[in-house]
Design a protein around this motif. Structure first.
Motif, mmCIF file in Angstrom:
data_model
loop_
_atom_site.group_PDB
_atom_site.id
_atom_site.type_symbol
_atom_site.label_atom_id
_atom_site.label_comp_id
_atom_site.label_asym_id
_atom_site.label_seq_id
_atom_site.Cartn_x
_atom_site.Cartn_y
_atom_site.Cartn_z
ATOM 1 N N LYS A 105 3.569 8.273 -7.108
ATOM 2 C CA LYS A 105 3.658 8.489 -5.657
ATOM 3 C C LYS A 105 4.940 9.248 -5.302
ATOM 4 O O LYS A 105 5.464 9.112 -4.196
ATOM 5 C CB LYS A 105 3.608 7.144 -4.894
ATOM 6 C CG LYS A 105 2.347 6.348 -5.138
ATOM 7 C CD LYS A 105 2.375 5.019 -4.368
ATOM 8 C CE LYS A 105 1.135 4.194 -4.709
ATOM 9 N NZ LYS A 105 1.153 2.883 -4.016
ATOM 10 N N GLN A 106 5.442 10.053 -6.287
ATOM 11 C CA GLN A 106 6.647 10.857 -6.112
ATOM 12 C C GLN A 106 6.364 12.306 -6.540
ATOM 13 O O GLN A 106 5.483 12.555 -7.377
ATOM 14 C CB GLN A 106 7.792 10.311 -6.981
ATOM 15 C CG GLN A 106 8.214 8.889 -6.637
ATOM 16 C CD GLN A 106 8.882 8.824 -5.271
ATOM 17 O OE1 GLN A 106 9.558 9.791 -4.848
ATOM 18 N NE2 GLN A 106 8.701 7.705 -4.587
ATOM 19 N N LEU A 139 0.552 10.798 1.336
ATOM 20 C CA LEU A 139 0.396 9.355 1.483
ATOM 21 C C LEU A 139 -0.122 8.994 2.863
ATOM 22 O O LEU A 139 0.181 9.673 3.858
ATOM 23 C CB LEU A 139 1.735 8.648 1.247
ATOM 24 C CG LEU A 139 2.368 8.841 -0.140
ATOM 25 C CD1 LEU A 139 3.770 8.273 -0.141
ATOM 26 C CD2 LEU A 139 1.525 8.200 -1.203
ATOM 27 N N SER A 140 -0.895 7.935 2.886
ATOM 28 C CA SER A 140 -1.291 7.287 4.157
ATOM 29 C C SER A 140 -0.814 5.856 4.032
ATOM 30 O O SER A 140 -1.480 5.020 3.418
ATOM 31 C CB SER A 140 -2.801 7.334 4.376
ATOM 32 O OG SER A 140 -3.157 6.624 5.559
ATOM 33 N N GLY A 141 0.376 5.617 4.584
ATOM 34 C CA GLY A 141 1.002 4.333 4.344
ATOM 35 C C GLY A 141 1.484 4.290 2.928
ATOM 36 O O GLY A 141 2.292 5.124 2.507
ATOM 37 N N ASP A 142 0.966 3.371 2.123
ATOM 38 C CA ASP A 142 1.350 3.265 0.722
ATOM 39 C C ASP A 142 0.250 3.766 -0.195
ATOM 40 O O ASP A 142 0.323 3.584 -1.401
ATOM 41 C CB ASP A 142 1.688 1.802 0.402
ATOM 42 C CG ASP A 142 2.376 1.654 -0.947
ATOM 43 O OD1 ASP A 142 3.281 2.446 -1.207
ATOM 44 O OD2 ASP A 142 1.988 0.735 -1.701
ATOM 45 N N LYS A 143 -0.749 4.381 0.378
ATOM 46 C CA LYS A 143 -1.917 4.815 -0.397
ATOM 47 C C LYS A 143 -1.934 6.341 -0.525
ATOM 48 O O LYS A 143 -1.718 7.064 0.461
ATOM 49 C CB LYS A 143 -3.196 4.321 0.284
ATOM 50 C CG LYS A 143 -4.464 4.687 -0.464
ATOM 51 C CD LYS A 143 -5.684 4.164 0.279
ATOM 52 C CE LYS A 143 -6.962 4.538 -0.458
ATOM 53 N NZ LYS A 143 -8.168 4.058 0.273
ATOM 54 N N VAL A 144 -2.159 6.832 -1.779
ATOM 55 C CA VAL A 144 -2.271 8.280 -2.028
ATOM 56 C C VAL A 144 -3.667 8.721 -1.634
ATOM 57 O O VAL A 144 -4.661 8.242 -2.202
ATOM 58 C CB VAL A 144 -1.988 8.595 -3.510
ATOM 59 C CG1 VAL A 144 -2.192 10.089 -3.769
ATOM 60 C CG2 VAL A 144 -0.577 8.180 -3.897
ATOM 61 N N ASN A 174 0.230 14.611 6.616
ATOM 62 C CA ASN A 174 -0.226 13.234 6.724
ATOM 63 C C ASN A 174 -0.186 12.750 8.165
ATOM 64 O O ASN A 174 -1.134 12.127 8.659
ATOM 65 C CB ASN A 174 0.639 12.333 5.839
ATOM 66 C CG ASN A 174 0.250 10.864 5.969
ATOM 67 O OD1 ASN A 174 -0.898 10.517 5.762
ATOM 68 N ND2 ASN A 174 1.215 10.032 6.314
#
Length: 859
Positions: A105-106, A139-144, A174
Motif C-alpha cells: 500500500k506504498q 486507496l479508499s480508506g485502508d483498502k486498495v 481517490n
C-alpha cells in the motif's frame, strides 16, 4: 548564477506539477466513471512527466488478484506488445510491481526493470527498451481499489518530488472518485426512493416545517388530486376534500395528521373521509404520521403515509347495515320496513343498482309487493298480484322454477314478453332474480337486481344476492311464524276467555311477572300495574300463603310442575277460590328460568260445593231421623234393659233397708250396678243424639271393626224383632281409617236396615246378614254387607244409587244416594252387586291410614 538557475528550474517544475494536478482534478471530476477517470490520470501524467506508458490494475471480483485495466502509451508500435503481455498477467499480493504495491500500500520505484528479480514482464520490457518504472496505490480508506504504474525508456534514479506529485494525483483521484461514488450512490438512492414512492400502494406526503409540500407521490395525487403549489395547512381540508368520519364536517386543519406531524406529534391510525369531484362516492384513508428531525433533534417538517381502507370501511358499513336489519327482525319490526331497509342496504353497495323483493302469496300462485323503494311506482303496481309461471318475467319464473333466473336484456328475452314495454318505460334493461327459500326448501319470495345496461351479474353482485336472499328468508319466515303464532294466540285467548282461564308467567330471578287481562281481573290488579312474583304471592290468603309458597318451591325443585288450590284475598276484602297450574322451565344447568301457567277461578264451583255439602248434611240428618223412627223398638229395648236393671237393683236395696238386714258389700255392689246401668243408658241416649244432631263433621282415625261391632249392637233388638240374624267376619289386622264416626255409622245402619227390608218375604230361617271386613295390601279397607234377599235389578245393579229409586212401596229412594255421597266424601267408593247364589252385596272401600293418630277438620 548556477544556483539561481537551479532554483528557477525548480520553481517552474513545481508550477508545472501544480498545473498538472489542477488539470487532472478538473478532468477527473468531469469523468463519468472510475475507469474513465483512471484513463485521464494515466494520459496526463505520461504527457507532462515523460513516461511512455501508463497502466492501471484493479482487483478481480473475488479479490484474489489484480487484472489489467485502462492503459495509455505514446505511439502504436512496440509499446502495444507490452500491453498485450500485461493483459495476459494476473498479479497476486507481492508478485510483480502491481502486486508489490498492492501488498505494501506504498509507492514502489524500480530504476531498471531488467535487473529487478520480481518483475515477471522483464523479457517484454527488454525487447521494447523499458527501464525505469514506478507504481502507486489508489486507496479508499485502508483498502486498495487500484494500482497505477508508469514506465520510461531511460534509467532514472528515484525522484521523490515526482513520486510525491504522482501520489498526490492518485490521492486526488481517490477523493474525487469518493465524492463521485457518493453522488452516484445518492442518485441511485433517489432513483430507488422515487421508484418506491411511484410504485407503492400508499400515499406519501412530506412537508417542511412551514407546510410546504416536498413529496406528493402519485398515489397521493390519486387520493387527493394534484398537488397544490400554493397552499397553506389551513386550506388543506377544503383544498383536498378532507372530512371527519361523519362524512359531513370538514376535518379541523389544526388536527390534520400532517399538521400534527409538523408540530412534532406522532399520529397513529387516524381515519379521514375524502370526497372530491373525481371521487363522488368518496374514499376512506387511514393515516399515520411522524415528525422529521435534524441531527440535533430540531424539527424539519413532517411525513404522513395514507392507506386506502375504502373497501374495508364499506365492508364494515355493510356488516353494520346487516346487523341493523337483523336487529329489526329480532325486534319484530314491520316486515315492509325490514325488507325496505334490506333493499336500500344492497342498493348502496353499487352505483346505479336497483333492487326489489316480492313475496309469494299463501295460495302459492301469485306474488305480492314486498319492497322496491327505488323502482317506478307504475312498475311496482303492475307486478303486484301477478302470477308465477315458466315465462313470467325474472321473478315469477324464479319462484316457479325455484332457481335463479338471469336476463341480460329484457328487450329481447322471451321471459319478459308481457313486461317489455313497461320495462322500457321504466328504463330497465337487465334483471336477475333469485328465489328466497326457507330452510325446508319452501319458496317464500324472490330478490331481484335491475340495471339500466345490458349485462349479467358481477361476482360482487352475486355475493350481495346470496346475502340478501338469506336475510330476507329469515325476515319472511319469522314474519310468517309470528302470524301463525298470533293466530294461535288469538285462538288460545278465545278458548281461555271462554274457559275463564288466566295466563301468567313468573320470572323468579328478576322478581318479575306477566299476566293476561283475565288474570289481572281475577287477582284484582290494575291493567297498568307492573307485576312482580312477590306481588302475586301477596294476593294469596294469609292463612295459606306460606303453604302455597313452600309447595311451589318444592314442586319446581322436584317435579317441574306445580298445582295448588287456594284462596285469594282481594284488596276490597273479597275472597276468591282459584286453582293454579304451572310448568317450570329450566336451562341446561337446571337453573329455573320461568314458570308458565294458568289460573282458574273456581269460586262459583266452591260456593256450589258448599251449598251441596249443606244439602247433603241436611239430607243425611233427615235420613238419620228416619232411621231413628225405624229403629224405635231397638232403641226402646236398649234403654229398657239398663232402666229395668236400675229399677230392680233399687227395689232390692230398698227391701234390704226395710228389713234392716244391710250388707255393706252387697249394697255397694247394687249401687255400682246402678251406676253402670245408668252409664249404659246414657251411652244409648248419646248415640241417638249424635245420629240426629246437626254438627260439623270431624274426621278422626278409627278402628272400623269397633264401629261395626257397636252399630250391630244398636240394631240387635230390631234384628231380633224381625227374626233375622247378623253375623260378622272381621279382619283382626284391619288398618285404621280417617272418617267421621256418625257418618260411617249412618252408612252401616242404612245398609243393614236395607238388608233386613230385602229379606222380609223370606222364611225366618233364611233371613241372614253377613258383615265382613278385609284389607287390600294395607292401602284400602273393604266393608261388605251381604243379605240373602231378592237381590238387585239384573240389568243395572247400580241403579239403586240413583236419586228417588226405591224397591220399597213407602221408600223415598234417597238412602243409598246419601250413602254413596258420604262414602265418596271420604275418598272411598261403594258398589252394589248380586251375590253368586242369591241376595245382594254392598261393598264399601275406604282409604287406609298409616302413621300417627291425628284429627283434622273436614271441608
Amino acid at each position: 548564477m548556477e544556483n539561481h538557475t537551479a532554483a528557477e528550474q525548480s520553481y517552474n517544475q513545481s508550477k508545472e506539477q501544480l498545473s498538472l494536478l489542477q488539470t487532472i482534478t478538473i478532468e477527473v471530476a468531469a469523468a463519468d466513471h472510475f475507469s474513465s477517470a483512471l484513463e485521464v490520470v494515466l494520459r496526463r501524467v505520461c504527457e507532462k512527466t515523460g513516461w511512455v506508458i501508463g497502466q492501471a490494475w484493479v482487483p478481480n471480483r473475488d479479490g484474489t488478484a489484480l487484472d489489467c485495466g485502462p492503459v495509455w502509451f505514446c505511439g502504436n508500435g512496440e509499446l502495444r506488445n507490452f500491453r498485450v503481455a500485461s493483459e495476459a498477467s494476473h498479479f497476486r499480493l507481492g508478485i510483480g510491481l502491481p502486486g508489490r504495491v498492492w501488498e505494501s500500500k506504498q509507492p514502489a520505484w524500480i530504476e531498471d526493470v531488467r535487473d529487478d528479480p520480481n518483475f515477471p514482464r522483464t523479457a517484454t520490457a527488454r525487447n521494447i527498451g523499458l527501464k525505469t518504472a514506478v507504481g502507486l496505490p489508489i486507496l479508499s480508506g485502508d483498502k486498495v481499489i487500484a494500482v497505477i504504474e508508469f514506465f520510461m525508456r531511460e534509467s532514472r534514479s528515484k525522484s521523490e518530488q515526482l513520486v510525491k506529485v504522482i501520489a498526490a494525483i492518485a490521492a486526488q483521484l481517490n477523493l474525487v472518485m469518493e465524492r463521485k461514488r457518493a453522488e452516484e450512490e445518492l442518485s441511485r438512492t433517489n432513483e430507488i426512493l422515487q421508484s418506491i414512492l411511484s410504485n407503492m400502494g400508499d400515499a406519501v406526503i412530506v412537508a417542511d416545517k412551514d407546510g410546504k409540500l416536498l413529496v406528493f407521490n402519485p398515489v397521493a395525487e390519486r387520493f387527493f388530486g394534484p398537488r397544490a403549489t400554493q397552499t397553506t395547512p389551513s386550506e388543506w381540508s377544503r383544498q383536498y376534500g378532507l372530512y371527519l368520519p361523519d362524512q359531513v364536517t370538514l376535518f379541523p386543519p389544526d388536527q390534520l395528521p400532517l399538521t400534527r406531524s409538523i408540530r412534532g406529534e406522532e399520529v397513529n391510525n387516524v381515519e379521514i373521509f375524502v370526497r372530491r369531484e373525481k371521487a363522488a362516492r368518496g374514499l376512506w384513508v387511514r393515516v399515520n404520521g411522524r415528525p422529521l428531525r435534524g441531527p440535533k433533534g430540531e424539527r424539519l417538517g413532517g411525513v404522513i403515509v395514507c392507506r386506502d381502507i375504502t373497501q374495508f370501511k364499506e365492508e364494515e358499513f355493510f356488516r353494520a347495515g346487516q346487523s341493523r336489519v337483523l336487529e329489526m327482525i329480532a325486534a319484530d319490526a314491520p316486515l315492509a320496513d325490514v325488507l325496505t331497509s334490506l333493499v336500500l342496504l344492497m342498493e348502496g353497495q353499487a352505483e346505479g343498482l336497483r333492487c326489489s323483493i316480492l313475496l309469494l302469496n299463501r295460495d302459492g300462485k301469485h306474488v305480492r309487493h314486498g319492497a322496491a323503494p327505488n323502482l317506478p311506482e307504475a312498475y311496482v303496481k303492475a307486478v303486484n298480484g301477478a302470477a308465477i309461471g315458466p315465462r313470467n318475467g325474472s321473478c315469477g319464473t324464479a319462484m316457479y322454477t325455484r332457481r335463479p333466473v338471469v336476463v341480460t336484456d329484457v328487450m329481447t328475452d322471451p321471459l319478459w314478453s308481457d313486461y317489455r314495454e313497461l320495462a322500457k318505460i321504466c328504463g330497465l334493461r337487465a334483471c336477475w332474480s333469485t328465489p328466497i327459500l326457507s330452510p325446508q326448501g319452501e319458496v317464500l319470495g324472490s330478490f331481484a337486481m335491475y340495471r339500466q345496461e345490458t349485462r349479467g351479474p358481477l361476482p360482487e353482485e352475486a355475493r350481495l344476492t346470496e346475502i340478501a336472499t338469506h336475510i330476507a328468508g329469515i325476515a319472511i319466515e319469522r314474519h310468517q311464524q309470528q302470524e301463525i303464532l298470533r293466530e294461535r294466540e288469538a285462538r288460545i285467548s278465545l278458548a281461555a276467555e271462554s274457559a275463564e282461564l288466566a295466563f301468567w308467567i313468573l320470572y323468579p330471578e328478576q322478581n318479575a311477572a306477566w299476566m293476561s287481562e283475565k288474570g289481572r281481573l281475577i287477582y284484582g290488579f290494575d291493567s297498568n300495574l307492573p307485576l312482580t312474583c312477590d306481588l302475586i304471592l301477596s294476593r294469596v290468603h294469609p292463612d295459606e300463603r306460606a303453604a302455597v309458597k313452600a309447595a311451589y318451591d318444592r314442586s319446581c325443585a322436584l317435579y317441574g310442575t306445580f298445582e295448588s288450590e287456594h284462596r285469594l284475598l282481594l284488596p276490597y276484602g273479597k275472597t276468591r277460590w282459584v286453582i293454579m297450574r304451572g310448568r317450570c322451565l329450566k336451562d341446561e344447568e337446571g337453573n329455573l328460568l320461568e314458570t308458565v301457567g294458568v289460573t282458574l277461578d273456581v269460586s262459583a264451583q266452591k260456593q256450589a260445593d258448599l251449598q251441596l255439602q249443606v244439602q247433603r248434611e241436611e239430607m243425611a240428618h233427615r235420613n238419620r231421623v228416619s232411621l231413628m223412627g225405624e229403629m224405635t223398638a231397638s232403641f226402646a229395648h236398649e234403654l229398657n234393659q239398663p232402666l229395668t236393671a236400675i229399677a230392680n237393683n233399687a227395689s232390692a236395696a230398698r227391701r234390704f233397708l226395710e228389713h234392716g238386714n244391710i250388707d255393706p258389700a252387697l249394697l255397694q255392689q247394687l249401687l255400682q250396678d246402678m251406676v253402670a246401668d245408668s252409664q249404659r243408658a246414657g251411652d244409648v241416649i248419646r248415640g241417638i243424639r249424635s245420629l240426629v244432631r246437626k254438627e260439623t263433621s270431624v274426621h278422626a282415625l278409627l278402628d272400623l271393626n269397633a264401629v261395626i261391632t257397636e252399630t250391630v249392637r244398636l240394631v240387635s233388638t230390631d234384628v231380633l224383632s224381625r227374626e233375622s240374624v247378623v253375623t260378622t267376619e272381621l279382619d283382626p289386622q284391619l288398618p285404621q281409617v280417617e272418617v267421621t264416626l256418625v257418618q260411617i255409622q249412618q252408612v252401616l245402619l242404612n245398609l243393614i236396615i236395607n238388608a233386613l227390608d230385602a229379606m222380609e218375604g223370606l222364611p225366618p230361617a233364611e233371613r241372614r246378614i253377613i258383615v265382613s271386613t278385609r284389607s287390600d295390601k294395607g292401602d284400602v279397607v273393604e266393608v261388605s254387607v251381604r243379605d240373602f234377599g231378592t237381590g238387585l235389578p239384573k240389568d243395572r245393579p247400580d241403579k239403586v244409587f240413583d236419586h228417588f229409586f226405591s224397591t220399597k212401596q213407602k221408600g223415598m229412594g234417597m238412602g243409598l244416594t246419601i250413602v254413596r255421597s258420604i262414602v265418596e266424601a271420604h275418598g272411598g267408593t261403594i258398589v252394589a252387586e248380586n251375590a253368586p247364589e242369591r241376595g245382594a252385596r254392598m261393598i264399601v272401600r275406604l282409604p287406609a291410614v298409616r302413621g300417627q293418630t291425628q284429627t283434622i277438620a273436614a271441608a
